[in-house]
Write a protein that holds these residues in place. Structure first.
Motif, PDB file in Angstrom:
ATOM      1  N   ALA A  57       0.828  -1.206   0.000  1.00  0.00           N
ATOM      2  CA  ALA A  57       0.000   0.000   0.000  1.00  0.00           C
ATOM      3  C   ALA A  57       0.864   1.258   0.000  1.00  0.00           C
ATOM      4  O   ALA A  57       0.554   2.241  -0.686  1.00  0.00           O
ATOM      5  CB  ALA A  57      -0.922  -0.001   1.217  1.00  0.00           C
ATOM      6  N   ASP A  58       1.952   1.236   0.755  1.00  0.00           N
ATOM      7  CA  ASP A  58       2.865   2.375   0.801  1.00  0.00           C
ATOM      8  C   ASP A  58       3.484   2.617  -0.570  1.00  0.00           C
ATOM      9  O   ASP A  58       3.592   3.758  -1.033  1.00  0.00           O
ATOM     10  CB  ASP A  58       3.947   2.111   1.848  1.00  0.00           C
ATOM     11  N   ALA A  59       3.903   1.531  -1.233  1.00  0.00           N
ATOM     12  CA  ALA A  59       4.511   1.655  -2.553  1.00  0.00           C
ATOM     13  C   ALA A  59       3.496   2.143  -3.590  1.00  0.00           C
ATOM     14  O   ALA A  59       3.798   3.017  -4.416  1.00  0.00           O
ATOM     15  CB  ALA A  59       5.104   0.317  -2.977  1.00  0.00           C
ATOM     16  N   LEU A  60       2.294   1.594  -3.545  1.00  0.00           N
ATOM     17  CA  LEU A  60       1.275   1.990  -4.520  1.00  0.00           C
ATOM     18  C   LEU A  60       0.922   3.470  -4.390  1.00  0.00           C
ATOM     19  O   LEU A  60       0.717   4.156  -5.400  1.00  0.00           O
ATOM     20  CB  LEU A  60       0.017   1.131  -4.325  1.00  0.00           C
ATOM     21  N   GLU A  61       0.848   3.967  -3.168  1.00  0.00           N
ATOM     22  CA  GLU A  61       0.523   5.373  -2.956  1.00  0.00           C
ATOM     23  C   GLU A  61       1.543   6.275  -3.634  1.00  0.00           C
ATOM     24  O   GLU A  61       1.193   7.275  -4.272  1.00  0.00           O
ATOM     25  CB  GLU A  61       0.471   5.671  -1.457  1.00  0.00           C
ATOM     26  N   LEU A  62       2.819   5.902  -3.511  1.00  0.00           N
ATOM     27  CA  LEU A  62       3.880   6.715  -4.089  1.00  0.00           C
ATOM     28  C   LEU A  62       3.975   6.531  -5.599  1.00  0.00           C
ATOM     29  O   LEU A  62       4.146   7.498  -6.348  1.00  0.00           O
ATOM     30  CB  LEU A  62       5.213   6.355  -3.430  1.00  0.00           C
ATOM     31  N   LEU A  63       3.841   5.295  -6.066  1.00  0.00           N
ATOM     32  CA  LEU A  63       3.957   5.020  -7.505  1.00  0.00           C
ATOM     33  C   LEU A  63       2.783   5.601  -8.288  1.00  0.00           C
ATOM     34  O   LEU A  63       2.931   5.938  -9.473  1.00  0.00           O
ATOM     35  CB  LEU A  63       4.056   3.516  -7.737  1.00  0.00           C
ATOM     36  N   ALA A  64       1.619   5.734  -7.660  1.00  0.00           N
ATOM     37  CA  ALA A  64       0.475   6.309  -8.355  1.00  0.00           C
ATOM     38  C   ALA A  64       0.715   7.766  -8.725  1.00  0.00           C
ATOM     39  O   ALA A  64       0.292   8.233  -9.788  1.00  0.00           O
ATOM     40  CB  ALA A  64      -0.781   6.184  -7.485  1.00  0.00           C
ATOM     41  N   THR A  65       1.397   8.480  -7.844  1.00  0.00           N
ATOM     42  CA  THR A  65       1.640   9.900  -8.097  1.00  0.00           C
ATOM     43  C   THR A  65       2.966  10.149  -8.814  1.00  0.00           C
ATOM     44  O   THR A  65       3.138  11.180  -9.456  1.00  0.00           O
ATOM     45  CB  THR A  65       1.590  10.694  -6.762  1.00  0.00           C
ATOM     46  N   LEU A  66       3.904   9.172  -8.731  1.00  0.00           N
ATOM     47  CA  LEU A  66       5.200   9.271  -9.408  1.00  0.00           C
ATOM     48  C   LEU A  66       5.417   7.995 -10.227  1.00  0.00           C
ATOM     49  O   LEU A  66       6.202   7.122  -9.860  1.00  0.00           O
ATOM     50  CB  LEU A  66       6.329   9.438  -8.387  1.00  0.00           C
ATOM     51  N   PRO A  67       4.702   7.850 -11.355  1.00  0.00           N
ATOM     52  CA  PRO A  67       4.710   6.575 -12.080  1.00  0.00           C
ATOM     53  C   PRO A  67       6.061   6.164 -12.651  1.00  0.00           C
ATOM     54  O   PRO A  67       6.279   4.970 -12.892  1.00  0.00           O
ATOM     55  CB  PRO A  67       3.686   6.793 -13.199  1.00  0.00           C
ATOM     56  N   ASP A  68       6.967   7.093 -12.870  1.00  0.00           N
ATOM     57  CA  ASP A  68       8.296   6.728 -13.389  1.00  0.00           C
ATOM     58  C   ASP A  68       9.349   6.706 -12.289  1.00  0.00           C
ATOM     59  O   ASP A  68      10.547   6.831 -12.555  1.00  0.00           O
ATOM     60  CB  ASP A  68       8.726   7.689 -14.502  1.00  0.00           C
ATOM     61  N   LEU A  69       8.920   6.523 -11.054  1.00  0.00           N
ATOM     62  CA  LEU A  69       9.829   6.577  -9.914  1.00  0.00           C
ATOM     63  C   LEU A  69      10.974   5.571 -10.053  1.00  0.00           C
ATOM     64  O   LEU A  69      10.766   4.412 -10.408  1.00  0.00           O
ATOM     65  CB  LEU A  69       9.060   6.278  -8.626  1.00  0.00           C
ATOM     66  N   ALA A  70      12.180   6.040  -9.779  1.00  0.00           N
ATOM     67  CA  ALA A  70      13.365   5.181  -9.765  1.00  0.00           C
ATOM     68  C   ALA A  70      14.074   5.380  -8.436  1.00  0.00           C
ATOM     69  O   ALA A  70      14.182   6.501  -7.934  1.00  0.00           O
ATOM     70  CB  ALA A  70      14.299   5.527 -10.917  1.00  0.00           C
ATOM     71  N   ALA A  71      14.538   4.281  -7.852  1.00  0.00           N
ATOM     72  CA  ALA A  71      15.218   4.326  -6.548  1.00  0.00           C
ATOM     73  C   ALA A  71      16.627   3.786  -6.699  1.00  0.00           C
ATOM     74  O   ALA A  71      16.844   2.740  -7.311  1.00  0.00           O
ATOM     75  CB  ALA A  71      14.447   3.512  -5.515  1.00  0.00           C
ATOM     76  N   HIS A  72      17.584   4.504  -6.118  1.00  0.00           N
ATOM     77  CA  HIS A  72      18.980   4.093  -6.162  1.00  0.00           C
ATOM     78  C   HIS A  72      19.513   4.009  -4.731  1.00  0.00           C
ATOM     79  O   HIS A  72      19.371   4.950  -3.949  1.00  0.00           O
ATOM     80  CB  HIS A  72      19.812   5.094  -6.973  1.00  0.00           C
ATOM     81  N   THR A  73      20.103   2.870  -4.405  1.00  0.00           N
ATOM     82  CA  THR A  73      20.677   2.687  -3.074  1.00  0.00           C
ATOM     83  C   THR A  73      21.999   3.425  -2.976  1.00  0.00           C
ATOM     84  O   THR A  73      22.933   3.147  -3.722  1.00  0.00           O
ATOM     85  CB  THR A  73      20.895   1.194  -2.766  1.00  0.00           C
ATOM     86  N   GLU A  74      22.075   4.378  -2.039  1.00  0.00           N
ATOM     87  CA  GLU A  74      23.312   5.121  -1.823  1.00  0.00           C
ATOM     88  C   GLU A  74      24.270   4.368  -0.903  1.00  0.00           C
ATOM     89  O   GLU A  74      25.488   4.412  -1.094  1.00  0.00           O
ATOM     90  CB  GLU A  74      23.009   6.500  -1.232  1.00  0.00           C
ATOM     91  N   ASP A  75      23.715   3.696   0.105  1.00  0.00           N
ATOM     92  CA  ASP A  75      24.577   2.986   1.051  1.00  0.00           C
ATOM     93  C   ASP A  75      23.750   1.978   1.844  1.00  0.00           C
ATOM     94  O   ASP A  75      22.545   2.151   2.027  1.00  0.00           O
ATOM     95  CB  ASP A  75      25.253   3.973   2.012  1.00  0.00           C
ATOM     96  N   VAL A  76      24.430   0.939   2.293  1.00  0.00           N
ATOM     97  CA  VAL A  76      23.856  -0.034   3.220  1.00  0.00           C
ATOM     98  C   VAL A  76      24.924  -0.390   4.242  1.00  0.00           C
ATOM     99  O   VAL A  76      26.045  -0.731   3.881  1.00  0.00           O
ATOM    100  CB  VAL A  76      23.394  -1.329   2.516  1.00  0.00           C
ATOM    101  N   MET A  77      24.593  -0.290   5.507  1.00  0.00           N
ATOM    102  CA  MET A  77      25.435  -0.784   6.596  1.00  0.00           C
ATOM    103  C   MET A  77      24.642  -1.856   7.325  1.00  0.00           C
ATOM    104  O   MET A  77      23.426  -1.726   7.461  1.00  0.00           O
ATOM    105  CB  MET A  77      25.801   0.357   7.549  1.00  0.00           C
TER     106      MET A  77
END
Length: 335
Positions: A57-77
């Motif tokens: 549900a969280d993802a759908l809410e964001l993808l509905a308003t930003l349909p070309d959304l791209a996410a890039h991981t900057e860092d993981v610890m």
């Protein structure tokens, strides 16, 4: 004799794959069910959710308003191990075009950049706990929206559930660790504890003179003075609130500077002028995540995030705004 756990060095790659699955490939059906435990605890600053459905549900809410959304991981610890499971602190930079109507109003066509930070616990490659903060303030500023007004309207929605995450909504989960024993995690934790105890003189002593910081709202700051403005405004707004560090990770990785990740909270009443305008006396819980890099002259880079909208919802949810609302700082795109 208890067998020592083995670090799972592949866990950062797993979290990068999770971000790809969710945000780039949009595998929100079987792919999400494969990754998430059926009893997943999703502690998102704006709401408490349960199961893969909450993450979907969280993802759908964001993808509905930003349909070309791209996410890039900057860092993981990460910390933990193969036997007990691993917890990873992940920082994402997201970019997309506001091309769809939804939670942020009618489509504007504006290009948006913002961050999301999270801590994710998984065992046997099944995610069972998430703590997540999205920079809703950065989105609203880039769209020219008033943050307190948006938060007040969202708080009045009939489908808002129990509202922003706070301790009263929390449920115990399988992860009970406090992080690892790295000196970098302990040093960063000690620094923030001194700052939040009003030891602001620690900032010029511990921050690199050329330090660069990224704060909520997409605001960028430089040097000790920039860090002092941010932390002073937060503490001034909640002068008697209890500051707690819940988790800390330190990392020394090949080809990377020493790094640290913290999960913290600030809980108390909005009694002072500061980051949130005129005092209201409202009970507020701030879920915060901070990452830092260190160099020869001290803390050289910092990323700290809490969801301003979640705080505004607690302050102004369902009530009229005061005449003197806090001015919103000038937005600077996330870098």
């Amino acid at each position: 004799m208890r067998r020592q756990d083995t670090a799972d060095d592949s866990y950062p790659a797993f979290l990068r794959e999770v971000a790809e699955t969710l945000w780039t490939r949009r595998r929100l059906d079987a792919g999400l069910r494969e990754l998430c435990h059926p009893q997943l605890l999703h502690r998102q600053a704006l709401a408490m959710g349960y199961g893969p459905e909450a993450l979907r549900a969280d993802a759908l809410e964001l993808l509905a308003t930003l349909p070309d959304l791209a996410a890039h991981t900057e860092d993981v610890m990460h910390c933990g191990g193969v036997r007990t499971g691993s917890l990873g602190a992940q920082r994402l930079l997201l970019q997309g075009t506001h091309a769809g109507g939804g939670v942020f109003g009618a489509a504007s066509g504006k290009r948006l950049r913002f961050r999301m930070m999270s801590e994710v616990y998984a065992k046997d490659r099944r995610i069972s706990e998430i703590w997540a903060v999205r920079d809703t303030g950065a989105i609203l500023r880039q769209l020219g929206c008033d943050g307190p007004d948006w938060a007040r309207q969202r708080a009045r929605l009939p489908v808002g559930g129990d509202g922003p995450f706070r301790p009263a909504l929390d449920q115990p989960g399988p992860y009970t660790g406090g992080g690892n024993g790295s000196q970098w995690g302990m040093a960063f934790a000690a620094l923030l504890e001194r700052i939040m105890a009003a030891g602001f003189s620690e900032i010029p002593a511990q921050y690199d003179p050329a330090a660069r910081m990224a704060y909520p709202g997409g605001v960028l700051a430089e040097g000790p003075a920039g860090a002092e403005r941010f932390w002073f405004a937060l503490r001034a707004a909640l002068p008697d609130a209890r500051f707690v560090i819940h988790h800390r990770i330190g990392a020394e990785t090949r080809l990377m500077p020493p790094r640290a990740a913290l999960r913290w909270s600030l809980t108390g009443r909005h009694l002072g002028w500061g980051a949130f305008g005129a005092p209201t006396g409202a009970e507020v819980h701030v879920m915060g995540l901070s990452h830092a890099e260190f160099g020869p002259d001290g803390l050289r880079r910092e990323w700290t995030l809490y969801d301003e909208a979640a705080v505004w919802m607690q302050i102004h949810g369902g009530v009229a705004l005061p005449d003197a609302a806090a001015p919103m700082p000038e937005v600077m795109a996330a870098q």
